[in-house]
Design a protein around this motif. Structure first.
Motif: not given
Length: 339
Positions: A299-301, A318-320, A330-332
């Motif tokens: 996510x942070x990458x 984000x998908x990974x 947060x990724x979504x």
């Protein structure tokens, strides 16, 4: 950017009752005495062959259980330890081994029952009281844990580990002053106990930041190669609005342990705060290389990639993240921004 700490506790309780027959009973009735059941593992099969010749040998069951345990074959290890204890129900070492297996297999309640049996069999064995107190502490049975510690200290009034567990209990109960006193006693008995200095640093940081750094320095002096000690002081400096100092310590931890994904990850978070996006991206990449299932690092990458304008990479990360952790909000949100 505010620092985020991810902490996950997973505890599975097995709804079974652990029964061991009395000392001197026969070997388990389901054991095949006509010949060994071969597993295809040479080390295990050698012990199985010996058991086929001597099916009432508790030591062989315990030996095979330990091998199964080392290979993460927990069910087989538990079965063999149950057999060993049915043959020698008062062997304290067997109780300790079975307890370790249960703990690593997330069977904490069964571990508790096993150590309760151990202290009943050998009430003067301090190691059993300490292990029991630690399990009770893990299960939030603080008063019971403190009672077990009291039993241990009656046997050895100068036991540093007993005072350490006492401090942990008081900390959980919110009695910070008594927790500090217990940890201080532990550190005086055994100045080489690194975890004690870290706890003293953390507790003093919560009430008096001026003293905390000294305790973190003591921990690092005990073991300058310890990533735990370095990271503990780094987190303290970060909380004290000194991200540069924290980053230096995280990088030192990386040099000491290049395979430690947490140090790369934490350094990446500090770099995000310092707006060093490219370097942060590189550190999250290293965290992922060392721990390919590290959802937060992905996510942070992705966050760093998005900040640098590399939206394609950000979407992939984000998908990974979501594949690894479907509830990662947060990724979504990041995907919604970019899509």
């Amino acid at each position: 950017m505010k620092k985020i700490t991810f902490l996950l506790y997973t505890t599975t309780i097995l709804t079974a009752i652990f029964l061991i027959s009395a000392c001197g009973s026969d070997a388990p009735t389901d054991q095949n005495t006509d010949g060994p059941v071969l597993s295809g593992d040479d080390e295990i099969d050698q012990v199985s062959q010996r058991l086929s010749q001597d099916p009432n040998n508790a030591e062989l069951y315990a030996l095979r259980a330990e091998i199964f345990y080392e290979k993460n074959s927990y069910d087989q290890a538990i079965a063999d330890m149950t057999a060993a204890l049915s043959l020698d129900s008062v062997n304290i070492d067997y109780h300790h081994l079975l307890t370790d297996i249960y703990l690593d297999y997330f069977r904490s309640r069964l571990a508790l029952q096993t150590m309760e049996r151990a202290v009943a069999i050998a009430p003067e064995d301090i190691s059993s009281w300490l292990k029991l107190s630690e399990i009770q502490l893990f299960l939030k049975m603080n008063q019971a844990s403190l009672a077990s510690i009291d039993k241990a200290l009656r046997i050895d009034p100068q036991n540093a580990l007993a005072f350490f567990f006492m401090g942990k209990n008081f900390e959980e109960l919110g009695d910070i002053n008594r927790a500090i006193n217990a940890f201080q006693e532990s550190s005086e008995i055994d100045p080489e106990m690194l975890d004690t200095w870290i706890k003293l640093g953390q507790l003093h940081a919560s009430i008096d930041g001026n003293l905390a750094e000294t305790f973190y320095d003591n921990a690092i002096e005990v073991d300058s190669s310890s990533t735990i000690a370095l990271s503990a002081k780094a987190e303290y400096l970060w909380d004290q609005d000194n991200p540069e100092g924290a980053l230096e310590l995280y990088k030192t931890a990386i040099r000491k342990a290049p395979m430690d994904e947490k140090s790369y990850y934490n350094a990446g978070l500090v770099l995000l705060e310092l707006d060093e996006m490219e370097e942060a991206y590189e550190h999250f990449t290293m965290a992922i290389e060392n721990a390919p299932l590290y959802a937060a690092a992905y996510y942070y990458r992705g966050y760093a990639a998005e900040a640098m304008g590399n939206n394609e990479q950000a979407v992939q990360d984000y998908e990974h993240t979501i594949r690894l952790a479907p509830e990662y909000v947060q990724a979504r949100e990041g995907l919604n921004r970019l899509k």
